[in-house]
Design a protein around this motif. Sequence first.
Motif, PDB file in Angstrom:
ATOM      1  N   LEU A 162       0.824  -1.215   0.000  1.00  0.00           N
ATOM      2  CA  LEU A 162       0.000   0.000   0.000  1.00  0.00           C
ATOM      3  C   LEU A 162       0.857   1.264   0.000  1.00  0.00           C
ATOM      4  O   LEU A 162       0.436   2.304  -0.514  1.00  0.00           O
ATOM      5  CB  LEU A 162      -0.958   0.000   1.200  1.00  0.00           C
ATOM      6  N   ASP A 163       2.056   1.172   0.556  1.00  0.00           N
ATOM      7  CA  ASP A 163       2.990   2.304   0.500  1.00  0.00           C
ATOM      8  C   ASP A 163       3.181   2.726  -0.953  1.00  0.00           C
ATOM      9  O   ASP A 163       3.224   3.918  -1.275  1.00  0.00           O
ATOM     10  CB  ASP A 163       4.316   1.878   1.127  1.00  0.00           C
ATOM     11  N   ILE A 164       3.261   1.724  -1.828  1.00  0.00           N
ATOM     12  CA  ILE A 164       3.451   2.027  -3.255  1.00  0.00           C
ATOM     13  C   ILE A 164       2.114   2.367  -3.917  1.00  0.00           C
ATOM     14  O   ILE A 164       1.987   3.364  -4.613  1.00  0.00           O
ATOM     15  CB  ILE A 164       4.138   0.828  -3.948  1.00  0.00           C
ATOM     16  N   GLU A 165       1.075   1.521  -3.649  1.00  0.00           N
ATOM     17  CA  GLU A 165      -0.222   1.740  -4.309  1.00  0.00           C
ATOM     18  C   GLU A 165      -0.839   3.085  -3.958  1.00  0.00           C
ATOM     19  O   GLU A 165      -1.406   3.756  -4.816  1.00  0.00           O
ATOM     20  CB  GLU A 165      -1.227   0.648  -3.884  1.00  0.00           C
ATOM     21  N   TRP A 166      -0.801   3.433  -2.682  1.00  0.00           N
ATOM     22  CA  TRP A 166      -1.573   4.603  -2.232  1.00  0.00           C
ATOM     23  C   TRP A 166      -0.823   5.921  -2.392  1.00  0.00           C
ATOM     24  O   TRP A 166      -1.359   6.981  -2.115  1.00  0.00           O
ATOM     25  CB  TRP A 166      -2.032   4.411  -0.771  1.00  0.00           C
ATOM     26  N   ARG A 167       0.426   5.843  -2.870  1.00  0.00           N
ATOM     27  CA  ARG A 167       1.174   7.083  -3.127  1.00  0.00           C
ATOM     28  C   ARG A 167       0.391   7.964  -4.109  1.00  0.00           C
ATOM     29  O   ARG A 167       0.374   9.183  -4.000  1.00  0.00           O
ATOM     30  CB  ARG A 167       2.548   6.695  -3.696  1.00  0.00           C
ATOM     31  N   ARG A 168      -0.304   7.300  -5.069  1.00  0.00           N
ATOM     32  CA  ARG A 168      -1.026   8.088  -6.084  1.00  0.00           C
ATOM     33  C   ARG A 168      -2.224   8.821  -5.499  1.00  0.00           C
ATOM     34  O   ARG A 168      -2.752   9.746  -6.113  1.00  0.00           O
ATOM     35  CB  ARG A 168      -1.442   7.187  -7.259  1.00  0.00           C
ATOM     36  N   HIS A 169      -2.658   8.391  -4.311  1.00  0.00           N
ATOM     37  CA  HIS A 169      -3.748   9.108  -3.635  1.00  0.00           C
ATOM     38  C   HIS A 169      -3.212  10.102  -2.598  1.00  0.00           C
ATOM     39  O   HIS A 169      -3.989  10.722  -1.871  1.00  0.00           O
ATOM     40  CB  HIS A 169      -4.660   8.117  -2.906  1.00  0.00           C
ATOM     41  N   GLY A 170      -1.898  10.176  -2.492  1.00  0.00           N
ATOM     42  CA  GLY A 170      -1.305  11.093  -1.513  1.00  0.00           C
ATOM     43  C   GLY A 170      -1.324  10.536  -0.095  1.00  0.00           C
ATOM     44  O   GLY A 170      -1.145  11.288   0.868  1.00  0.00           O
ATOM     45  N   ILE A 171      -1.567   9.209   0.053  1.00  0.00           N
ATOM     46  CA  ILE A 171      -1.611   8.595   1.398  1.00  0.00           C
ATOM     47  C   ILE A 171      -0.274   7.915   1.677  1.00  0.00           C
ATOM     48  O   ILE A 171       0.153   7.038   0.909  1.00  0.00           O
ATOM     49  CB  ILE A 171      -2.746   7.549   1.484  1.00  0.00           C
ATOM     50  N   ARG A 172       0.363   8.288   2.775  1.00  0.00           N
ATOM     51  CA  ARG A 172       1.632   7.659   3.148  1.00  0.00           C
ATOM     52  C   ARG A 172       1.370   6.492   4.097  1.00  0.00           C
ATOM     53  O   ARG A 172       0.482   6.570   4.944  1.00  0.00           O
ATOM     54  CB  ARG A 172       2.565   8.668   3.831  1.00  0.00           C
TER      55      ARG A 172
END
Length: 257
Positions: A162-172
Amino acid sequence: MQQKVFITGAASGIGRATAELFAARGWRVGLADRDEAGVAALAGQLGASAAVACPCDVTEPESIARALAALCGPDGSLDLLVNNAGVLHIGPFEEMPAAAHRQLIDVNARGAVETLLAAFPLLARARGGVVNVASASAAYGSPDYATYSATKMFVRGLSEALDIEWRRHGIRVAYLMPAFVRTPMIAGGRSGAMDRLGVQLEPGQVAEVIWRAAHGRRLCWHVGWRYRLLRALTEPLPGGAKRTMMRWVSGYPGKVQ
Ligand code: NAI
């Protein structure tokens, strides 16, 4: 505006210490736990401007949604999720009742997924962050903790992806790997590893690392200098040496008895 953090497992141990720390530093804290009386008492202690009791069971998606709404309101936003609720059963794999294995998987693994799914839209709105509490037992399968350590490897894998997936949503996304911490979770249990390594950490130390993880850039966080040193020394070892070390730490014999 006051930042909002939703902490699961907030009634006790690490979750409670984290709630106290974030509240003391000005955040508004959603106290999520299946221990209804526990979160009500802590909410009373922290005060209405700092905390809201969010009783819920992380294995029940509808109760998580209700709890998130209690903190964030309908269509609200969330700055930080601390995915911390967990259970522990210690002992030889085959001696543990199947119900105990199922509960470990249900709360530690599925509960983390359900909470992440429920919190996602709120986190995306705030471009917020997630801190997942894994465990040192996510580094190598731990005898006497087989299913528990497998659930913590699950949490680690989830965090890395999720660190990689959610980067596009701006979520760390970050995760923690603490070794034994003096909380009610380990108060009743014993194991070879606990006897050899000892319980060196207090919940407040872990809460402080959760704070740093929430504000930092790293993905993986260890807790305490002893464990960081141990990791630095053992991480480069080949698999066979790690296995020998784990056998010694756990006290399991190397031969058929
Ligand atoms: P704890 O037992 O003091 O607190 C766990 C909290 O989770 C309790 O308040 C409990 O009511 C809540 N909880 C359990 N099942 C739940 C469910 N289905 N829904 C909602 N809440 C639920 O334990 P502790 O030590 O504070 O553990 C917190 C986290 O840290 C856990 O994920 C644990 O696996 C992890 N951890 C603990 C270590 C230790 O040595 N204590 C070491 C490494 C990781």
